[in-house]
Design an enzyme around this catalytic site. Sequence first.
Site, PDB file in Angstrom:
ATOM      1  N   GLU A  30      75.758 -96.642   0.528  1.00 17.83           N
ATOM      2  CA  GLU A  30      74.385 -96.883   0.100  1.00 17.83           C
ATOM      3  C   GLU A  30      74.379 -98.336  -0.364  1.00 17.83           C
ATOM      4  OE1 GLU A  30      70.531 -95.440  -0.214  1.00 17.83           O
ATOM      5  OE2 GLU A  30      72.276 -94.542   0.718  1.00 17.83           O
TER       6      GLU A  30
ATOM      7  N   ASP B  73      66.321-100.140 -11.476  1.00 16.41           N
ATOM      8  CA  ASP B  73      67.741-100.347 -11.749  1.00 16.41           C
ATOM      9  C   ASP B  73      67.993-100.755 -13.188  1.00 16.41           C
ATOM     10  OD1 ASP B  73      68.801 -99.793  -9.183  1.00 16.41           O
ATOM     11  OD2 ASP B  73      67.887-101.636  -8.475  1.00 16.41           O
TER      12      ASP B  73
END
EC number: 4.2.1.20
Length: 269
Positions: free
Chosen positions: A50, A61
């Site tokens: 990924e 994030d």
Amino acid sequence: MTNRYTTLFANLEKRNEGAFIPFVTIGDPNKALSFEIIDTLVSSGADALELGIPFSDPLADGPTIQEANIRALESGITPKDCFDILTKIRAKYPHIPIGLLLYANLVYANGIENFYQKCLDAGVDSILIADVPAHESKEFRDIAKKVGIAQIFIAPPDASESTLKQISELGSGYTYLLSRVGVTGTETAANMPVEDVLTKLREYNAPKPVLGFGISKPEQVQQAIKAGAAGAISGSATVKIIQNNISNKQKMLNELTYFVKEMKAATLN
């Protein structure tokens, strides 16, 4: 449509294993070393990859991956460099599934169809757009289908049944199951219970669920697989190894090797 995910999950099931999928940002800390890092992840036993394309404002994030984005951008990495690295990885590893995790702005900036086509040409199997939920994904989904790329959706642990049903029907490749709500990172450990969500996803015949967010230890991988997930994704913990060894390449690659081997071993039932 590539069937690398289908093949991977079928092979793992036969061997009674789960998938271990590390995440890193392409170009972190620079173009040359980034290829070596990704190469090391695969050669150490990662079942799939990924990967992120550096973006200046990664909303979902936590600090670790935000810093990876900054390092990559400051090294001068461009989207073209990212596609070069992807093409090299695909040439070296024809069978491993490669997924991209990115943000809608990055896709829009290139034109959706053009971007998806570039991804396919570079050997990418799936795209997950972190800031586009399933119910807003039609324009991306339609192009993904047309081009032949799997569109991945996130299943939050607090999702309603109708959301889970929609994700199951619209997604392909795999389902990214969040172990908790919030931003990514090992700063907050993954907390099960996701069993209920996994049961629902199975009921709705969703693409294989893979657990992510806060996965940093082998026992969390074991728990995920025991709970019924087909695998686990680890991002911040992988990226932290890069961050902690920026000035010592060999130590960085050695630690990444050890980490992947240890996490992969935890997927064996």
